[in-house]
Structure formats: C-alpha cells, structure tokens
Design a protein around this motif. Sequence first.
Motif, short mmCIF file in Angstrom:
data_model
loop_
_atom_site.label_atom_id
_atom_site.label_comp_id
_atom_site.label_asym_id
_atom_site.label_seq_id
_atom_site.Cartn_x
_atom_site.Cartn_y
_atom_site.Cartn_z
N MET A 1 0.72 -1.25 -0.02
CA MET A 1 -0.11 -0.13 0.17
C MET A 1 0.85 1.18 -0.10
O MET A 1 1.82 1.19 0.75
N ALA A 2 0.46 2.21 -0.51
CA ALA A 2 1.11 3.36 -0.98
C ALA A 2 0.95 4.34 0.39
O ALA A 2 -0.31 4.63 0.60
N ILE A 3 1.98 4.97 0.78
CA ILE A 3 1.86 6.08 1.97
C ILE A 3 1.81 7.43 1.34
O ILE A 3 2.57 7.76 0.47
N ASN A 4 0.94 8.31 1.79
CA ASN A 4 0.97 9.82 1.33
C ASN A 4 1.72 10.59 2.46
O ASN A 4 1.21 11.06 3.53
N ARG A 5 3.08 10.80 2.35
CA ARG A 5 3.95 10.92 3.28
C ARG A 5 3.59 12.69 3.67
O ARG A 5 3.72 12.97 4.62
N GLU A 6 3.32 13.40 2.51
CA GLU A 6 2.88 14.66 2.83
C GLU A 6 1.90 15.00 3.70
O GLU A 6 1.81 15.97 4.56
N TRP A 7 0.64 14.14 3.45
CA TRP A 7 -0.62 14.26 4.16
C TRP A 7 -0.05 13.88 5.59
O TRP A 7 -0.63 14.45 6.71
N ARG A 28 -10.36 10.90 7.72
CA ARG A 28 -9.49 11.92 6.64
C ARG A 28 -8.37 11.15 6.23
O ARG A 28 -8.10 11.17 4.96
N HIS A 29 -7.77 10.19 7.03
CA HIS A 29 -6.74 9.45 6.84
C HIS A 29 -7.35 8.35 5.43
O HIS A 29 -6.53 8.31 4.43
N ALA A 30 -8.24 7.73 5.56
CA ALA A 30 -8.98 6.87 4.78
C ALA A 30 -9.14 7.60 3.44
O ALA A 30 -8.93 6.83 2.47
N ALA A 31 -9.49 8.78 3.58
CA ALA A 31 -9.71 9.62 2.35
C ALA A 31 -8.41 10.12 1.57
O ALA A 31 -8.54 10.31 0.35
N ASN A 32 -7.40 10.29 2.22
CA ASN A 32 -5.95 10.68 1.75
C ASN A 32 -5.04 9.78 1.74
O ASN A 32 -3.98 10.28 0.97
N CYS A 33 -4.92 8.97 2.23
CA CYS A 33 -3.71 7.57 2.09
C CYS A 33 -4.28 6.22 2.38
O CYS A 33 -5.39 5.86 2.79
N SER A 34 -3.44 5.52 1.56
CA SER A 34 -3.82 3.99 1.47
C SER A 34 -2.85 3.18 1.94
O SER A 34 -2.54 2.10 1.76
N LEU A 51 -21.80 5.66 10.35
CA LEU A 51 -21.08 6.45 9.44
C LEU A 51 -20.14 5.35 8.56
O LEU A 51 -19.95 4.23 9.08
N THR A 52 -19.76 5.81 7.59
CA THR A 52 -18.83 4.95 6.65
C THR A 52 -17.56 5.87 6.48
O THR A 52 -17.94 6.97 6.04
N ALA A 53 -16.40 5.23 6.36
CA ALA A 53 -15.31 6.05 5.91
C ALA A 53 -15.05 6.19 4.53
O ALA A 53 -15.12 4.87 3.69
N PRO A 54 -14.77 7.17 3.79
CA PRO A 54 -14.43 7.18 2.45
C PRO A 54 -12.95 6.61 2.26
O PRO A 54 -12.09 6.43 3.29
N THR A 55 -12.63 5.93 1.09
CA THR A 55 -11.62 5.79 0.67
C THR A 55 -11.03 6.42 -0.76
O THR A 55 -11.86 7.23 -1.52
N PRO A 56 -9.72 6.68 -0.84
CA PRO A 56 -9.09 7.26 -2.10
C PRO A 56 -10.11 6.79 -3.31
O PRO A 56 -10.47 7.55 -4.18
N ARG A 57 -10.21 5.53 -3.22
CA ARG A 57 -10.97 5.15 -4.50
C ARG A 57 -12.34 5.52 -4.83
O ARG A 57 -12.83 5.69 -5.44
N SER A 58 -13.16 5.55 -3.54
CA SER A 58 -14.56 5.92 -3.30
C SER A 58 -14.62 7.11 -3.92
O SER A 58 -15.90 7.65 -4.24
N LEU A 59 -13.76 7.99 -3.88
CA LEU A 59 -13.88 9.64 -3.98
C LEU A 59 -13.52 10.08 -5.55
O LEU A 59 -13.54 11.22 -6.01
N LYS A 60 -13.07 9.02 -6.03
CA LYS A 60 -12.85 9.27 -7.53
C LYS A 60 -14.03 9.50 -8.47
O LYS A 60 -15.19 8.79 -8.35
#
Length: 60
Positions: A1-7, A28-34, A51-60
């Motif tokens: 899995m890829a880390i979003n170091r900047e985030w 917020r993490h689930a939406a910005n980093c995988s 509630l459900t958490a967004p994922t980077p994939r679900s926001l595309k």
Amino acid sequence: MAINREWHALNKLPRGATLDERLTWHIRHAANCSCRDMPPAIKRELEARGLTAPTPRSLK
C-alpha cells in the motif's frame, strides 16, 4: 500500500486524542492515504454511529 507522506507530515494524530478526534483523523486518513486499513475498533465505532469511511478509490 502507498503512503501519502505529505498528508501524514501535515496531519499528526495528537497524543491522547479523544475518540471523536480519532474518528475524524481516521476518516480523513482513509480519504487521503492508503498506507493501512482502519483499526477494527474505529470501524466498529463508525458503524455504531451509522457512518462509513471514504476511501481514495470511492472519492474518484
């Protein structure tokens, strides 16, 4: 899995964070980093609150 170091550098989870702060951070993490999956306890609490958490994939 890829880390979003900047985030991660800009969004530190504070030591001793409240449950609400932790839930917000993990959503917020689930939406910005995988880099990793959400902890089971956080998932259970989100579900308990309807509630459900967004994922980077679900926001595309």
